[in-house]
Structure formats: structure tokens, C-alpha cells
Design a protein around this motif. Structure first.
Motif, PDB file in Angstrom:
ATOM      1  N   MET A 137       0.837  -1.202   0.000  1.00 42.23           N
ATOM      2  CA  MET A 137       0.000   0.000   0.000  1.00 42.23           C
ATOM      3  C   MET A 137       0.874   1.255   0.000  1.00 42.23           C
ATOM      4  O   MET A 137       0.499   2.283  -0.563  1.00 42.23           O
ATOM      5  CB  MET A 137      -0.944  -0.009   1.208  1.00 42.23           C
ATOM      6  N   GLY A 138       2.047   1.160   0.619  1.00 43.32           N
ATOM      7  CA  GLY A 138       2.993   2.282   0.596  1.00 43.32           C
ATOM      8  C   GLY A 138       3.471   2.589  -0.811  1.00 43.32           C
ATOM      9  O   GLY A 138       3.587   3.757  -1.198  1.00 43.32           O
ATOM     10  N   ILE A 139       3.771   1.540  -1.590  1.00 45.89           N
ATOM     11  CA  ILE A 139       4.173   1.739  -2.990  1.00 45.89           C
ATOM     12  C   ILE A 139       3.029   2.386  -3.773  1.00 45.89           C
ATOM     13  O   ILE A 139       3.242   3.336  -4.545  1.00 45.89           O
ATOM     14  CB  ILE A 139       4.590   0.399  -3.629  1.00 45.89           C
ATOM     15  N   ALA A 140       1.808   1.888  -3.555  1.00 44.96           N
ATOM     16  CA  ALA A 140       0.642   2.460  -4.237  1.00 44.96           C
ATOM     17  C   ALA A 140       0.478   3.935  -3.884  1.00 44.96           C
ATOM     18  O   ALA A 140       0.212   4.776  -4.753  1.00 44.96           O
ATOM     19  CB  ALA A 140      -0.619   1.679  -3.862  1.00 44.96           C
ATOM     20  N   ALA A 141       0.666   4.260  -2.603  1.00 44.87           N
ATOM     21  CA  ALA A 141       0.542   5.655  -2.165  1.00 44.87           C
ATOM     22  C   ALA A 141       1.594   6.526  -2.827  1.00 44.87           C
ATOM     23  O   ALA A 141       1.307   7.657  -3.252  1.00 44.87           O
ATOM     24  CB  ALA A 141       0.674   5.730  -0.635  1.00 44.87           C
ATOM     25  N   GLY A 142       2.803   6.008  -2.929  1.00 48.09           N
ATOM     26  CA  GLY A 142       3.873   6.762  -3.579  1.00 48.09           C
ATOM     27  C   GLY A 142       3.571   7.007  -5.052  1.00 48.09           C
ATOM     28  O   GLY A 142       3.865   8.088  -5.586  1.00 48.09           O
ATOM     29  N   MET A 143       2.994   5.997  -5.699  1.00 49.57           N
ATOM     30  CA  MET A 143       2.615   6.175  -7.101  1.00 49.57           C
ATOM     31  C   MET A 143       1.559   7.269  -7.246  1.00 49.57           C
ATOM     32  O   MET A 143       1.622   8.091  -8.171  1.00 49.57           O
ATOM     33  CB  MET A 143       2.113   4.854  -7.681  1.00 49.57           C
ATOM     34  N   LEU A 144       0.598   7.293  -6.333  1.00 50.99           N
ATOM     35  CA  LEU A 144      -0.410   8.359  -6.361  1.00 50.99           C
ATOM     36  C   LEU A 144       0.243   9.724  -6.142  1.00 50.99           C
ATOM     37  O   LEU A 144      -0.096  10.700  -6.821  1.00 50.99           O
ATOM     38  CB  LEU A 144      -1.483   8.101  -5.295  1.00 50.99           C
ATOM     39  N   ASP A 145       1.202   9.794  -5.216  1.00 51.34           N
ATOM     40  CA  ASP A 145       1.924  11.058  -4.998  1.00 51.34           C
ATOM     41  C   ASP A 145       2.647  11.488  -6.274  1.00 51.34           C
ATOM     42  O   ASP A 145       2.610  12.667  -6.655  1.00 51.34           O
ATOM     43  CB  ASP A 145       2.954  10.902  -3.868  1.00 51.34           C
ATOM     44  N   GLY A 146       3.310  10.535  -6.923  1.00 49.17           N
ATOM     45  CA  GLY A 146       4.079  10.848  -8.124  1.00 49.17           C
ATOM     46  C   GLY A 146       3.220  11.305  -9.282  1.00 49.17           C
ATOM     47  O   GLY A 146       3.679  12.024 -10.169  1.00 49.17           O
ATOM     48  N   LEU A 147       1.950  10.872  -9.267  1.00 51.36           N
ATOM     49  CA  LEU A 147       1.012  11.249 -10.332  1.00 51.36           C
ATOM     50  C   LEU A 147       0.174  12.462  -9.939  1.00 51.36           C
ATOM     51  O   LEU A 147      -0.766  12.832 -10.651  1.00 51.36           O
ATOM     52  CB  LEU A 147       0.088  10.066 -10.652  1.00 51.36           C
TER      53      LEU A 147
ATOM     54  N   GLY B 212      -2.481   0.859  11.497  1.00 58.43           N
ATOM     55  CA  GLY B 212      -1.723   1.712  12.408  1.00 58.43           C
ATOM     56  C   GLY B 212      -0.392   2.156  11.836  1.00 58.43           C
ATOM     57  O   GLY B 212       0.177   3.153  12.283  1.00 58.43           O
ATOM     58  N   ASP B 213       0.096   1.422  10.852  1.00 59.22           N
ATOM     59  CA  ASP B 213       1.386   1.738  10.221  1.00 59.22           C
ATOM     60  C   ASP B 213       1.209   2.575   8.955  1.00 59.22           C
ATOM     61  O   ASP B 213       2.187   2.931   8.294  1.00 59.22           O
ATOM     62  CB  ASP B 213       2.110   0.428   9.883  1.00 59.22           C
ATOM     63  N   TYR B 214      -0.030   2.890   8.594  1.00 60.13           N
ATOM     64  CA  TYR B 214      -0.273   3.610   7.341  1.00 60.13           C
ATOM     65  C   TYR B 214       0.327   5.015   7.355  1.00 60.13           C
ATOM     66  O   TYR B 214       0.848   5.485   6.345  1.00 60.13           O
ATOM     67  CB  TYR B 214      -1.777   3.693   7.056  1.00 60.13           C
ATOM     68  N   GLU B 215       0.231   5.719   8.491  1.00 62.67           N
ATOM     69  CA  GLU B 215       0.788   7.080   8.545  1.00 62.67           C
ATOM     70  C   GLU B 215       2.282   7.043   8.214  1.00 62.67           C
ATOM     71  O   GLU B 215       2.778   7.858   7.434  1.00 62.67           O
ATOM     72  CB  GLU B 215       0.556   7.708   9.921  1.00 62.67           C
ATOM     73  N   ALA B 216       2.981   6.068   8.814  1.00 62.18           N
ATOM     74  CA  ALA B 216       4.426   5.966   8.614  1.00 62.18           C
ATOM     75  C   ALA B 216       4.791   5.487   7.213  1.00 62.18           C
ATOM     76  O   ALA B 216       5.910   5.687   6.759  1.00 62.18           O
ATOM     77  CB  ALA B 216       5.026   5.025   9.657  1.00 62.18           C
ATOM     78  N   THR B 217       3.842   4.851   6.531  1.00 69.24           N
ATOM     79  CA  THR B 217       4.137   4.219   5.243  1.00 69.24           C
ATOM     80  C   THR B 217       3.519   4.953   4.059  1.00 69.24           C
ATOM     81  O   THR B 217       4.124   5.055   2.995  1.00 69.24           O
ATOM     82  CB  THR B 217       3.643   2.759   5.252  1.00 69.24           C
ATOM     83  N   LEU B 218       2.317   5.476   4.220  1.00 74.74           N
ATOM     84  CA  LEU B 218       1.620   6.119   3.103  1.00 74.74           C
ATOM     85  C   LEU B 218       1.878   7.626   3.015  1.00 74.74           C
ATOM     86  O   LEU B 218       1.701   8.227   1.955  1.00 74.74           O
ATOM     87  CB  LEU B 218       0.108   5.891   3.202  1.00 74.74           C
ATOM     88  N   PHE B 219       2.315   8.225   4.136  1.00 78.09           N
ATOM     89  CA  PHE B 219       2.429   9.681   4.161  1.00 78.09           C
ATOM     90  C   PHE B 219       3.827  10.195   4.507  1.00 78.09           C
ATOM     91  O   PHE B 219       4.157  11.319   4.168  1.00 78.09           O
ATOM     92  CB  PHE B 219       1.420  10.257   5.168  1.00 78.09           C
TER      93      PHE B 219
END
Length: 320
Positions: A190-200, A238-245
Motif C-alpha cells: 500500500m505504501g508503494i501504491a501511495a507513492g505512485m499516487l503522490d508521483g502522479l 496503524g502503520d499507514y501514517e508511517a508508510t503512506l504519508f
């Protein structure tokens, strides 16, 4: 308590620092020729922290293992099986407690890391996982967080929590090893997916990613025999903040740079986890649309923008 930490990368070195701070005698092990270990031996420092003098540094695996009651392993998840084979050749490992301080799945088989470890060292081995949110950069600046210890033996879980609890890390007892392991590993995807959304420049879609991602992985955990509610706890949501943002997240940064056509150049464990999820999706007959989309982008050269748009704009259906 005598504790050895095997692996002297960013996280392993922090764990050694933390466990020593919690009042234990610590040996930090790195492979012969390890650049990370050599830097620590030369200066007692890395990019994140300074190790106290009382932490012993060693490249003798046998000494590190035989001298410790508790052994914490922090290496790449894909190296665990070969490393566990190495450990199985050592004497005096009976009765010791091993803690896997890493987040991943074996890429080829989809197996959880405790399964991989137990296959090589025997089912009677005391093995636990240490998972949940937190960045080295925050911890060394005295910013606290909550994490989880989980095993199949509640007495082992309690023993570890009591030994390592502090004002810096508040540990919870994990009661669902399957859910905690799958949750910890898949948050990197999900972190990779979030990064892709950031990049786009689609960062506002990360809320939808969080909502749908937890549902997707909870279905997988239930199919595997775990508790689907575990995904909404510290190991995953609980780890989403540290991984997605977080700007510190390797997986988020990898995803962002990938869609921008740049090379990240560091380990992003979620890449191997995506492969493992492809295997688990087939084994357990569970649809994993987000994971599948990331797999197609990474390994089948699908266009990231179109693939993620198609994913978000799937045909209308009931939410639950």
C-alpha cells in the motif's frame, strides 16, 4: 538479559540502540565485510544515531547467537530462509527466543516469515515478530510510538513485551500471528501504491486507498485463517501514517520515483511482497485488485496512470 541483534542496517542498528536503552546487554552482529558494520566499528555512528560504547559489535555469528538468550533478526525478508539455514547449523540454539524484526513475505511461496523460519529451525523454536509503526528518525528524537509483539505462545509474547516496554515504545500483545504478519508485510505494498499516487499528483486519493486497501487485505487474512479485524490494528492500518504519508518511508518513496521514471536505489520490501501476494491470491482464491494493479505496473509494464485510474474508477458496486 543478554540480547543479540543480527543485522546492522538502519533498523537493526536502531533496535540494538533501543534494547540497550531498555537496560539489556546487547551484541550487534553484521556479516564479515559488511560496510555498515565497518562504519559502526570505525565511528560508532551511522546516518541516524550513535551507539553507546557498551554495545558489542561482532562479525562472529556463532558468538552472537550462543551468548544471547533473545536473538532479534533484522535483515531483508528474502534472505531469511538462507540465513535460517545458516543458524540451524549452529550449536546451542535450543530454548532461545528469536524475534523477527522485519516486514515481508517469501516472494516465491507467499509464506509468512515465521513459517519460513520454523521450517528451517524446527517447529519447537520460540519465534515471535516485532511489527508496527515507527521511524528511526522519530525514535532517536524521542518521539514515541506503539508497536506489536506477536507469537503463537502468549507467554513468549508477554516475556518480550515486559522486557522491552518503555516510554519510547509502548508494546501491545499481538493475538493473531497470521493477521499481524500479513498486515505488516502488505502495508508496504500500500505504501508503494501511495507513492505512485503522490508521483502522479493524485495524493488526495490516498484516503480511498486506505479504505479499500484495508478491506482487501482483511479478506485475505480471513481466508488464511486469521482474524480480519487485525488489519485495522497497529500492524497494518496503524502503520499507514508511517508508510503512506511519511517522507521517511522507503516504499512510498520507491513508488513515487518509479512513476516519475527515477531509480530509488534502496530496498523497498513491498516489491517482493507484491509477488508473494500474487501467489497468495491464487492459493486462497481471493481477489486483490490493488495488489494486482501494482504488480501489473511493476512487472508487466502497464501504464501507472491508466492502471490506477481504472482501479479507482471500477464499476459501481456496494461499498460493503
Amino acid at each position: 538479559m543478554n540480547v543479540s541483534v543480527l543485522g546492522c542496517g538502519r533498523w537493526g542498528t536502531f533496535i540494538a540502540w533501543y534494547v540497550n536503552k531498555a537496560g539489556h546487554d546487547v551484541t550487534l552482529w553484521g556479516r564479515q565485510g559488511s560496510k555498515n558494520l565497518q562504519v559502526l566499528m570505525d565511528s560508532r555512528k551511522n546516518d541516524y544515531l550513535t551507539l553507546p560504547d557498551e554495545i558489542e559489535l561482532s562479525h562472529s555469528l556463532e558468538n552472537a547467537v550462543t551468548s544471547a538468550e533473545v536473538i532479534i533478526i533484522s535483515i531483508s525478508a528474502q534472505q531469511l530462509r538462507s540465513f535460517a539455514k545458516q543458524l540451524s547449523q549452529l550449536n546451542e540454539i535450543e530454548g532461545k527466543t528469536f524475534i523477527l524484526c522485519m516486514k515481508g513475505l517469501e516472494a516465491d511461496s507467499g509464506k509468512r516469515l515465521t513459517q519460513v523460519f520454523s521450517e528451517e529451525l524446527g517447529k519447537s523454536t520460540n519465534v515471535a515478530v516485532w511489527v508496527g509503526p515507527g521511524h528511526v528518525q522519530d525514535f532517536v528524537n524521542h518521539i514515541p510510538n506503539c508497536m506489536v509483539i506477536s507469537s503463537e505462545n502468549i507467554e513468549i509474547t508477554k516475556k518480550i513485551v515486559q522486557a522491552f516496554n518503555s516510554d519510547l515504545i509502548r508494546f501491545y500483545y499481538g493475538q493473531d500471528l497470521i493477521g499481524n504478519e500479513i498486515g505488516a508485510a502488505t502495508k508496504n505494498v500500500m505504501g508503494i501504491a501511495a507513492g505512485m499516487l503522490d508521483g502522479l499528483n493524485y495524493s488526495s486519493l490516498k484516503g480511498s486507498l486506505m479504505a479499500r486497501g484495508t478491506r482487501e487485505i482483511s479478506r485475505l487474512v480471513r481466508a488464511m485463517g486469521g482474524n480480519d479485524l487485525t488489519i485495522y490494528g497497529l500492524s497494518h492500518l496503524g502503520d499507514y501514517e508511517a508508510t503512506l504519508f511519511s517522507l521517511h518511508s522507503h516504499n512510498r518513496k520507491f513508488g513515487q520515483m518509479f512513476v516519475q521514471g527515477e531509480d530509488f536505489g534502496k530496498l523497498a520490501e513491498g516489491v517482493s511482497t507484491v509477488k508473494a501476494l500474487k501467489e497468495l491470491s491464487a492459493q486462497y482464491h481471493v481477489e486483490l485488485p490493488i495488489s494486482d494493479a501494482i504488480y501489473e505496473i511493476l512487472f508487466e509494464n502497464k501504464d501507472a496512470k491508466k492502471t490506477l485510474e481504472d482501479l479507482i474508477l471500477r464499476p459501481v458496486k456496494f461499498e460493503f
